[in-house]
Design a protein around this motif. Sequence first.
Motif, short mmCIF file in Angstrom:
data_model
loop_
_atom_site.label_atom_id
_atom_site.label_comp_id
_atom_site.label_asym_id
_atom_site.label_seq_id
_atom_site.Cartn_x
_atom_site.Cartn_y
_atom_site.Cartn_z
N ALA A 1 0.85 -1.19 0.00
CA ALA A 1 0.00 0.00 0.00
C ALA A 1 0.88 1.24 0.00
CB ALA A 1 -0.91 0.01 1.23
N VAL A 2 0.53 2.19 -0.86
CA VAL A 2 1.31 3.42 -1.00
C VAL A 2 0.43 4.60 -0.62
CG1 VAL A 2 2.72 4.83 -2.54
CG2 VAL A 2 2.62 2.34 -2.88
N PRO A 3 0.62 5.16 0.57
CA PRO A 3 -0.21 6.30 0.98
C PRO A 3 0.15 7.54 0.19
CG PRO A 3 1.51 5.93 2.59
CD PRO A 3 1.61 4.80 1.59
N GLY A 4 -0.80 8.44 0.07
CA GLY A 4 -0.54 9.70 -0.61
C GLY A 4 0.20 10.67 0.30
N SER A 5 0.41 11.86 -0.20
CA SER A 5 1.14 12.88 0.55
C SER A 5 0.23 13.76 1.40
CB SER A 5 1.93 13.77 -0.43
OG SER A 5 1.05 14.36 -1.38
N VAL A 6 -1.09 13.53 1.30
CA VAL A 6 -2.04 14.36 2.04
C VAL A 6 -2.43 13.66 3.34
CG1 VAL A 6 -4.30 15.46 1.99
CG2 VAL A 6 -2.93 15.32 -0.11
N GLY A 7 -2.38 14.37 4.44
CA GLY A 7 -2.81 13.82 5.72
C GLY A 7 -1.69 13.12 6.46
#
Length: 475
Positions: A142-148
């Motif tokens: 899983a690759v989280p985004g840069s937001v949050g």
Amino acid sequence: MGRWCTGWRHAGSGGAGPSVPAPTSAPAPGRRRAPRRRTAPAGGTASVGPTASVRRLAVVTVLLLATAATAALPGGAAFAAGDAPGYAFADGAPRIDGTTATSDAKLLAAGATYRSSLPRNGTLYYRLDLDAASDAYVSVTAVPGSVGEVTAVDGIRVSVQDAEGGSCSSDSATFGAAHSPRPVTAWGMREIAPGGNRCQDPGTYHVAVERARPQDSPPEDWDLELTVATEPRPARTDATEAPEAWDSASPEAVAGEPEPRTGGNGFAHATPLGQGAWRDDIRPGQTLYYKVPVDWGRQVYASAELDGDQEASGYATGALRLALHNPVRGEVDDAAKGYTGRPATVGLAPLPPVAYPNRYATSGQAGAVRFAGDYYVVVHLAAQVAEDFGAGPFGLTLRVGLRGSARSGPGYAGESRPKGLFAVSAQDRAAAPESGGPDDDDLAMKAVAVGGIGTGSLLLAGLTVWTAAARRRAR
């Protein structure tokens, strides 16, 4: 992991705390040590005849081709100063949508790699069609985004279930104490076990993927990379218990001057490495991937060293993270170390030699080194390092050790999918150099082996032209 059908393992659990070793003369962040150079023998001049000319031109060609290949691959792409490149997914991987019910789940084919996405809430399902003679492994990155922001216990959970919803295995991977968004990988399996009474039949199985802590998770979807592999049973199964005795002493640090080697930005683009010391640069928030071919009977060890910054001060929890993943991308071990601006080193725990019966071990680490093939060394530098120490890049030294003699495998009764996944080929060995200064001929031959037919043909064509030119100069 041969017996982990009900438990969860949390990745990113390595210790985190200040590391304050004595000051060293490590180079400033981002500065590479100069590579060693060959010089002419004392009292003479280096040969410039046809052979030397061709060898030098061959090396130039190899480096140019390698540069061009690196530029063409997402895993080796250049990036702007201050930006940490994101995860590089497998080239050409088809997209597949997970479903919220098992009844309409889409098939994940053995030997294939897919892309998908995971929402904040809910569980997604994918289908497997399995026989009764092979072990099956699924990995999900899983690759989280840069937001949050992410929390220490957030991440993903992966389970494999039979047609009735019974659990075959469950695993989770979390971001850990550094709270740094990074690719996290969990894996699941369906294995045929002696005396097993669950998940032994052929038919339909399901892979369930969800976030580990959705209530505290960022709202945007996460990209996923999924792989499916099958391992045939041995023609003969002589051992049904894990080896009891093995050399568990901490390995000696790999010595030597590190040589430059640029890491990839994903499993599919991991940079091949052999035993030795290697030098790279890493930026806050970046994750680097390397792969080491490990044969049956061999033990692998790795450590990572981050250069110090004498002009800055502060503290970043669990800043430098090192992990080892097996050929199906399952995590074997991980460790993390805080960063204070002084040099920091983190190393993996001693692991048993790679052996088929390791799957019967009660220890998850031992159970994960159950097959030969490419083992992945993954290094992450927490994004929070930039707050006190700047955007980098920071100098990174990776030391990889292999000990023990290669042995024959278990004698599989069939072929794995993907083919050759649980073996080390001559091409694998050629693609993974060992530090210590191979000569120009070795470098050229390894480039031909790795580059394939197209690159090899281009290289040979160039060498033909330059050989003729060198001969004319000699005359």
